[in-house]
Design a protein around this motif. Structure first.
Motif, PDB file in Angstrom:
ATOM      1  N   ARG A   1      -6.780  -4.019  -3.569  1.00 53.59           N
ATOM      2  CA  ARG A   1      -7.704  -3.302  -2.629  1.00 53.59           C
ATOM      3  C   ARG A   1      -7.395  -1.907  -2.350  1.00 53.59           C
ATOM      4  O   ARG A   1      -8.575  -1.313  -1.650  1.00 53.59           O
ATOM      5  CB  ARG A   1      -8.115  -4.348  -1.278  1.00 53.59           C
ATOM      6  CG  ARG A   1      -9.066  -5.606  -1.815  1.00 53.59           C
ATOM      7  CD  ARG A   1      -9.288  -6.635  -1.009  1.00 53.59           C
ATOM      8  NE  ARG A   1      -9.882  -7.981  -1.312  1.00 53.59           N
ATOM      9  CZ  ARG A   1     -10.401  -8.469  -0.677  1.00 53.59           C
ATOM     10  NH1 ARG A   1      -9.824  -8.899   1.403  1.00 53.59           N
ATOM     11  NH2 ARG A   1     -10.537  -9.867  -0.656  1.00 53.59           N
TER      12      ARG A   1
ATOM     13  N   SER B   1      -9.090   1.722  -2.656  1.00 54.50           N
ATOM     14  CA  SER B   1      -9.821   2.831  -1.201  1.00 54.50           C
ATOM     15  C   SER B   1      -9.613   4.200  -1.940  1.00 54.50           C
ATOM     16  O   SER B   1     -10.689   4.885  -1.063  1.00 54.50           O
ATOM     17  CB  SER B   1      -9.557   1.513  -0.157  1.00 54.50           C
ATOM     18  OG  SER B   1      -8.170   1.859   0.022  1.00 54.50           O
ATOM     19  N   TYR B   2      -8.409   4.236  -2.317  1.00 46.24           N
ATOM     20  CA  TYR B   2      -7.867   5.471  -2.380  1.00 46.24           C
ATOM     21  C   TYR B   2      -8.747   6.734  -3.345  1.00 46.24           C
ATOM     22  O   TYR B   2      -9.398   6.223  -4.148  1.00 46.24           O
ATOM     23  CB  TYR B   2      -5.999   5.635  -2.873  1.00 46.24           C
ATOM     24  CG  TYR B   2      -5.829   4.750  -1.638  1.00 46.24           C
ATOM     25  CD1 TYR B   2      -5.960   4.810  -0.662  1.00 46.24           C
ATOM     26  CD2 TYR B   2      -4.755   4.779  -2.920  1.00 46.24           C
ATOM     27  CE1 TYR B   2      -4.655   3.931   0.785  1.00 46.24           C
ATOM     28  CE2 TYR B   2      -3.162   3.634  -1.407  1.00 46.24           C
ATOM     29  CZ  TYR B   2      -3.681   3.312  -0.787  1.00 46.24           C
ATOM     30  OH  TYR B   2      -2.666   2.573   0.411  1.00 46.24           O
TER      31      TYR B   2
ATOM     32  N   ASP C   1       1.247  -1.061   0.158  1.00 47.29           N
ATOM     33  CA  ASP C   1       0.114   0.433  -0.278  1.00 47.29           C
ATOM     34  C   ASP C   1       1.060   1.389  -0.078  1.00 47.29           C
ATOM     35  O   ASP C   1       2.115   1.165  -0.074  1.00 47.29           O
ATOM     36  CB  ASP C   1      -1.365  -0.026   1.360  1.00 47.29           C
ATOM     37  CG  ASP C   1      -0.248  -0.495   2.661  1.00 47.29           C
ATOM     38  OD1 ASP C   1       1.015   0.230   2.429  1.00 47.29           O
ATOM     39  OD2 ASP C   1      -0.876   0.201   3.391  1.00 47.29           O
TER      40      ASP C   1
END
Length: 232
Positions: free
Chosen positions: A63, A67-68, A25
């Motif tokens: 994922r 989501s960002y 991430d």
């Protein structure tokens, strides 16, 4: 903590530690960038890059990426190129100890190593699966794979998302040595020490890998990402 940094036998050990498969991430990418910058400044005898658990790095955490918001996704893309630039800028030997899956960005990190050891781990997959994952290549990784892979292999791996076993990666000259898993870190430190003992290692690394490092550094400094719109 997504990254662990320590010292083993005078080598700087950088471990990607983000269970279950060490996917990246934004936080992990920034942590790796910082660890590589610190290694370049500190100049330990050598650097060993590996993963915690049974995976090296499964690439971008799709994922988290999904989501960002748009601005954060674009920040992450640029951070990936900076991370690759920082890895290539380390002047001491960088040995990559691939202990399991190395996919997408994990495969790119493997290519950043001056020497690449892969554990003979059952079921481990190595490949450039960006097309399948729905995340194109940032500029830095794109420059890395173009420089490090033969054109036919580059075409096949990227356009089909085919994966290789550790033994197949060695046979294809992508990785250098296949080792039993329990010997991976010890052998990686030994290889790093042997490389560092060569008086002209630093100069020769600059001659051989310096042009690629300079190209990626320029991309990172510019912030230009030609395919940025493709990341949403």
């Amino acid at each position: 903590m997504a990254i662990a940094v320590g010292e083993v036998e005078e080598c700087r050990m950088i471990t990607i530690d983000r269970p279950p498969v060490n996917a990246l991430d934004l936080e992990a990418i920034l942590a790796l960038e910082a660890a590589f910058v610190a290694a370049a400044a500190d100049r330990p005898r050598g650097v060993v890059l590996t993963g915690a658990g049974n995976a090296f790095c499964a690439g971008v955490d799709t994922r988290a990426f999904g989501s960002y918001d748009r601005a954060t996704r674009h920040e992450m893309v640029r951070a990936i190129t900076r991370m690759v630039a920082a890895l290539l800028a380390i002047p001491v030997p960088v040995v990559v100890a691939v202990n399991g899956h190395a996919l997408g960005g994990g495969f790119v990190l493997m290519l950043g190593g001056d020497y690449r050891l892969v554990a003979d781990a059952a079921g481990a997959k190595l490949g450039l699966t960006e097309a399948k994952a729905g995340v194109p290549f940032p500029a830095g990784p794109r420059a890395m794979i173009a420089a490090e892979l033969a054109p036919s292999l580059l075409r096949r791996l990227t356009l089909t998302s085919a994966t290789l076993s550790p033994a197949e990666a060695v046979a294809a000259d992508i990785a250098d040595t296949l080792v039993v898993p329990e010997d991976l870190i010890t052998q990686a430190c030994s290889v790093a020490a042997a490389m560092a003992a060569q008086p002209a290692f630093g100069a020769v690394k600059q001659q051989v890998r310096g042009p690629l490092a300079a190209r990626v550094a320029a991309l990172a400094a510019s912030g230009e990402e030609p395919f940025l719109a493709a990341f949403g």
